[in-house]
Design an enzyme around this catalytic site. Structure first.
Site, PDB file in Angstrom:
ATOM      1  N   PHE A 139       0.854  -1.176   0.000  1.00 57.15           N
ATOM      2  CA  PHE A 139       0.000   0.000   0.000  1.00 57.15           C
ATOM      3  C   PHE A 139       0.892   1.229   0.000  1.00 57.15           C
ATOM      4  O   PHE A 139       1.659   1.453   0.933  1.00 57.15           O
ATOM      5  CB  PHE A 139      -0.927   0.041   1.216  1.00 57.15           C
ATOM      6  CG  PHE A 139      -1.869   1.217   1.194  1.00 57.15           C
ATOM      7  CD1 PHE A 139      -3.087   1.132   0.538  1.00 57.15           C
ATOM      8  CD2 PHE A 139      -1.527   2.411   1.803  1.00 57.15           C
ATOM      9  CE1 PHE A 139      -3.949   2.228   0.495  1.00 57.15           C
ATOM     10  CE2 PHE A 139      -2.379   3.508   1.775  1.00 57.15           C
ATOM     11  CZ  PHE A 139      -3.589   3.414   1.112  1.00 57.15           C
ATOM     12  N   ASP A 226       9.844   2.476   1.076  1.00 58.51           N
ATOM     13  CA  ASP A 226       8.752   3.253   1.646  1.00 58.51           C
ATOM     14  C   ASP A 226       8.754   3.046   3.156  1.00 58.51           C
ATOM     15  O   ASP A 226       8.362   1.999   3.656  1.00 58.51           O
ATOM     16  CB  ASP A 226       7.438   2.776   1.005  1.00 58.51           C
ATOM     17  CG  ASP A 226       6.199   3.442   1.571  1.00 58.51           C
ATOM     18  OD1 ASP A 226       6.303   4.118   2.611  1.00 58.51           O
ATOM     19  OD2 ASP A 226       5.118   3.270   0.973  1.00 58.51           O
ATOM     20  N   LYS A 255       4.033  10.476   8.111  1.00 55.81           N
ATOM     21  CA  LYS A 255       3.393  10.075   9.367  1.00 55.81           C
ATOM     22  C   LYS A 255       4.093  10.622  10.606  1.00 55.81           C
ATOM     23  O   LYS A 255       3.892  11.754  10.996  1.00 55.81           O
ATOM     24  CB  LYS A 255       3.237   8.553   9.411  1.00 55.81           C
ATOM     25  CG  LYS A 255       2.143   8.049   8.453  1.00 55.81           C
ATOM     26  CD  LYS A 255       1.795   6.609   8.706  1.00 55.81           C
ATOM     27  CE  LYS A 255       0.720   6.093   7.755  1.00 55.81           C
ATOM     28  NZ  LYS A 255      -0.609   6.642   8.043  1.00 55.81           N
TER      29      LYS A 255
END
Length: 405
Positions: A139, A226, A255
């Site tokens: 994702f 990532d 984040k």
């Protein structure tokens, strides 16, 4: 501590698009790992805004820094130098061993920039049709390009045609990587989450990461890791790939970097550092003084308070408590993860636990249908970790032993 807001009631005819399956309450304020809703109910936050609130809620040092910055400059645009960008970029390069950084607003944008780097890297080498190896269950975001790189048919449904140029393989399968490279001379990069978050807390094996580094060096490809969810100390290292002792060429972050203030970054090593030049990429809000101050302060507090060591120690305690509490329970498969990025794999869909946990005063996540995901703030104490397990284990046991509806 401020008093709770007036009691929340969901609108019967909402004006906000219904893109989320929300629980029927709204949070009002927090302190550390504790949050209160608008009716005054108290919760232990084991999700931290999906790995975002690194320092928990209402951290005094972060709050003071942000108040100070708001009183100076929030936003200027990238027409001008933003000194805090250099401060934060230099720190990220020091921690990662990489060379430079581009700042944006989110993990999606960081991943989008990484994909642009991969394509231009190929074009700069005469490859007019560059392709990127991506992975099953990945994702990377919900833009059309990052959605195309994502390995989840559910979130892709209804948004075709997807962007071409991606070759999908299973995670932790070196032979599949070698075959993809051999069969497609247009491959320019390998792109993966070091630990898949939305995919169910699935980690790339350390030896697999080392092999990817070797293959990228051998074939002059970019290794793009990532670290949007698993980076910024969440696993007990600054970046999860550091457990394998490797250095990527491109590393998207977001984040936890701003402890709640929207921020994204793409940090690059020598092979990718000069791929993007003036006019190749940009952003209006990215790298603004407020976001940069949040990032600088977050990393400073993490160092000063030893939060990487805390993530390792308390994460191990939480994992052990969950394993001990669920051992032998039919339907419990395993607890996996690193540090404070923990997934509890069950043998059946368990979305109902999200609401049940909230009723028990605990905020969690369920991902990949059957994985309970825990991502508490890195300030979590041993006592709070024990309380998370004490509230969650009975819920999972009751769920697994309940008769099928």
């Amino acid at each position: 501590m401020n008093a709770p807001d007036s009691s929340f009631a969901a609108p019967t005819d909402p004006h906000v698009m219904q893109t989320y399956g929300r629980l029927p309450f709204a949070l009002s304020h927090g302190e550390g790992l504790t949050v209160w809703d608008t009716a005054g109910r108290r919760y232990l936050d084991a999700l931290s805004g999906i790995a975002v609130n690194t320092l928990g809620h209402n951290h005094p040092r972060l709050v003071a820094a942000l108040r100070d910055q708001v009183g100076k400059l929030i936003h200027t645009s990238n027409y001008y130098h933003v000194p805090l960008q250099e401060t934060l970029a230099a720190k990220l390069c020091e921690l990662s061993g990489l060379t430079n950084a581009f700042f944006c607003n989110s993990g999606l944008e960081a991943n989008e920039a990484a994909l642009k780097i991969a394509r231009k890297f190929g074009h700069d080498r005469g490859n007019d049709n560059p392709a990127v190896i991506v992975f099953e269950k990945a994702f990377h975001g919900r833009s059309i390009a990052t959605l195309s790189a994502t390995g989840n048919p559910k979130v892709q449904a209804g948004f075709g045609p997807l962007v071409p140029g991606f070759v999908r393989v299973p995670l932790n399968d070196v032979a599949a990587i070698e075959q993809a490279i051999a069969q497609n001379p247009n491959i320019t990069a390998i792109f993966l989450e070091t630990i898949q978050g939305e995919g169910g807390i699935n980690a790339a094996h350390m030896e697999f990461l080392k092999e990817l580094r070797r293959l990228c060096d051998q074939h002059d490809l970019l290794l793009m890791l990532d670290e949007v969810q698993c980076g910024i100390g969440r696993t007990g290292k600054w970046f999860a790939h550091q457990w394998a002792g490797i250095v990527p060429d491109v590393m998207p972050l977001a984040k936890g970097l701003g402890s709640g203030v929207p921020i994204g970054a793409v940090v690059c090593g020598p092979r990718a550092a000069k791929v993007l030049g003036a006019g190749n990429h940009g952003t209006t809000f990215g790298g603004n003084p407020l976001a940069m101050r949040a990032g600088v302060e977050t990393l400073a507090v993490m160092e000063a308070d030893g939060l990487l060591a805390n993530a390792t120690q308390v994460g191990a305690e939480l994992k052990a408590a969950l394993e001990q509490g669920l051992a032998g329970v039919p339907g419990f498969v395993e607890v996996r993860g690193y540090g404070l990025m923990i997934g509890i794999q069950l043998d059946r869909p368990c979305g109902v636990l999200l609401g049940q946990a909230a009723e028990a005063g605990l905020l969690i996540s369920v991902t990949a249908d059957s994985v309970v995901r825990l991502l508490p703030a890195l300030i979590v104490s041993s006592a709070e970790a024990a309380e998370i397990a004490a509230r969650l284990v009975p819920l999972i046991k009751a769920f697994l032993t309940a008769p099928a509806p």
